[in-house]
Design a protein around this motif. Structure first.
Motif, PDB file in Angstrom:
ATOM      1  N   GLN A 116      -0.107 -26.633  46.505  1.00 31.41           N
ATOM      2  CA  GLN A 116       1.275 -26.407  47.009  1.00 31.41           C
ATOM      3  C   GLN A 116       2.928 -26.603  46.343  1.00 31.41           C
ATOM      4  O   GLN A 116       3.191 -25.794  46.345  1.00 31.41           O
ATOM      5  CB  GLN A 116       1.290 -26.072  48.208  1.00 31.41           C
ATOM      6  CG  GLN A 116      -0.259 -25.243  49.236  1.00 31.41           C
ATOM      7  CD  GLN A 116      -0.158 -25.426  50.448  1.00 31.41           C
ATOM      8  OE1 GLN A 116       0.423 -26.667  51.490  1.00 31.41           O
ATOM      9  NE2 GLN A 116      -1.469 -25.102  51.231  1.00 31.41           N
ATOM     10  N   THR A 117       2.844 -27.744  46.424  1.00 31.00           N
ATOM     11  CA  THR A 117       4.184 -28.285  46.095  1.00 31.00           C
ATOM     12  C   THR A 117       4.322 -27.805  44.312  1.00 31.00           C
ATOM     13  O   THR A 117       5.507 -27.312  44.372  1.00 31.00           O
ATOM     14  CB  THR A 117       4.880 -29.862  46.279  1.00 31.00           C
ATOM     15  OG1 THR A 117       4.031 -29.812  47.793  1.00 31.00           O
ATOM     16  CG2 THR A 117       6.003 -30.354  46.056  1.00 31.00           C
ATOM     17  N   GLY A 118       3.247 -28.454  43.816  1.00 27.64           N
ATOM     18  CA  GLY A 118       3.281 -28.181  42.468  1.00 27.64           C
ATOM     19  C   GLY A 118       4.019 -28.829  41.673  1.00 27.64           C
ATOM     20  O   GLY A 118       3.921 -30.122  42.306  1.00 27.64           O
ATOM     21  N   GLY A 119       4.223 -28.527  39.835  1.00 28.64           N
ATOM     22  CA  GLY A 119       5.250 -29.927  38.953  1.00 28.64           C
ATOM     23  C   GLY A 119       4.187 -30.848  38.815  1.00 28.64           C
ATOM     24  O   GLY A 119       3.116 -30.970  38.655  1.00 28.64           O
ATOM     25  N   THR A 120       5.158 -31.618  38.302  1.00 28.93           N
ATOM     26  CA  THR A 120       4.052 -32.640  37.082  1.00 28.93           C
ATOM     27  C   THR A 120       2.804 -33.834  37.815  1.00 28.93           C
ATOM     28  O   THR A 120       2.582 -33.935  37.838  1.00 28.93           O
ATOM     29  CB  THR A 120       5.077 -33.666  36.237  1.00 28.93           C
ATOM     30  OG1 THR A 120       6.354 -32.453  35.335  1.00 28.93           O
ATOM     31  CG2 THR A 120       4.196 -34.595  35.314  1.00 28.93           C
ATOM     32  N   LEU A 121       3.460 -34.056  39.049  1.00 23.53           N
ATOM     33  CA  LEU A 121       2.339 -34.849  40.088  1.00 23.53           C
ATOM     34  C   LEU A 121       1.478 -33.968  40.270  1.00 23.53           C
ATOM     35  O   LEU A 121       0.067 -35.223  40.042  1.00 23.53           O
ATOM     36  CB  LEU A 121       3.329 -35.570  41.058  1.00 23.53           C
ATOM     37  CG  LEU A 121       4.286 -36.544  40.459  1.00 23.53           C
ATOM     38  CD1 LEU A 121       4.948 -36.790  41.775  1.00 23.53           C
ATOM     39  CD2 LEU A 121       4.079 -37.604  39.676  1.00 23.53           C
ATOM     40  N   ALA A 122       1.551 -32.510  40.368  1.00 24.04           N
ATOM     41  CA  ALA A 122       0.428 -32.098  40.696  1.00 24.04           C
ATOM     42  C   ALA A 122      -0.918 -31.423  40.039  1.00 24.04           C
ATOM     43  O   ALA A 122      -1.686 -31.493  39.706  1.00 24.04           O
ATOM     44  CB  ALA A 122       0.222 -30.687  41.208  1.00 24.04           C
TER      45      ALA A 122
END
Length: 216
Positions: free
Chosen positions: A105-111
């Motif tokens: 849900q947060t998304g981004g590179t780590l997701a």
């Protein structure tokens, strides 16, 4: 002086607390909240993990390892009794599911990185199932693993999005309801299949082969 064993125990306690806190409150939550949940000082969290980013990386690795190990154990030696036992105690996985959902849900590179690791793990434990003779082999193991990850995570995300209420989520209850709603159709589909003949698959494979020859 703190012993090495005590350091490992403290590190694991902080990690487990972080999985719960991040899952419940999101990744904007600071180190202080994790420290409070673990019963330690913020300085001790930083001592063990360096930063919140370092802590999250360790949490990612832990969640991935639990999933990979449990999946591999079950797929290489599946049994009705072990499946029933896991379903009966499925609430124990609620903190991990909450953590995973928060990450995507947060998304981004780590997701994105977490997802790619999940796909890699899926390919590994599916291969173990094939080697054990409990799963049918695939024409494209990597593609099957990616599809399984997309379908599994996509269904989970959609269900929780539609059936939970904002921030006040009882993940254990929601996971139980999700399991009750999906276990039978999933087992039926994976065991019996859905299509009554192979004409669609045969046509697709023939077309793909022809296209590949034309592009050579």
């Amino acid at each position: 002086m703190r012993s090495a064993t005590a350091d490992l125990t403290t590190r694991a306690r902080i990690r487990d607390a972080a999985v719960v806190v991040f899952g419940q409150q999101g990744f904007s939550t600071g180190v202080r909240a994790v420290a409070t949940a673990a019963g330690v000082s913020p300085g001790l969290v930083n001592h063990h993990f360096g930063s919140k980013e370092g802590l999250r990386a360790v949490c990612d690795d832990y969640v991935l390892d639990v999933i990979r190990t449990d999946k591999a154990d079950f797929l290489t030696a599946p049994s009705a009794s072990s499946m029933i036992a896991k379903l009966a105690d499925i609430e124990q996985y609620a903190p991990l599911i909450a953590y995973i959902l928060r990450s995507f849900q947060t998304g981004g590179t780590l997701a994105e990185l977490l997802f790619e690791h999940m796909v890699t793990n899926a390919e590994l434990y599916l291969a173990e199932g094939v080697a054990a003779g409990t799963l049918r082999p695939s024409r494209d193991p990597a593609a099957r693993a990616r599809y399984a990850a997309i379908q599994g995570l996509g269904g989970l995300l959609l269900y929780f999005q539609l059936h939970t209420n904002g921030e006040n989520v009882d993940y254990a209850k929601a996971l139980r309801e999700y399991s009750d709603a999906t276990t039978l159709p999933a087992l039926e589909l994976y065991t019996d299949g859905m299509l009554t003949d192979s004409s669609l698959l045969d046509g697709y494979l023939e077309n793909r082969s022809t296209t590949a020859e034309q592009e050579m």
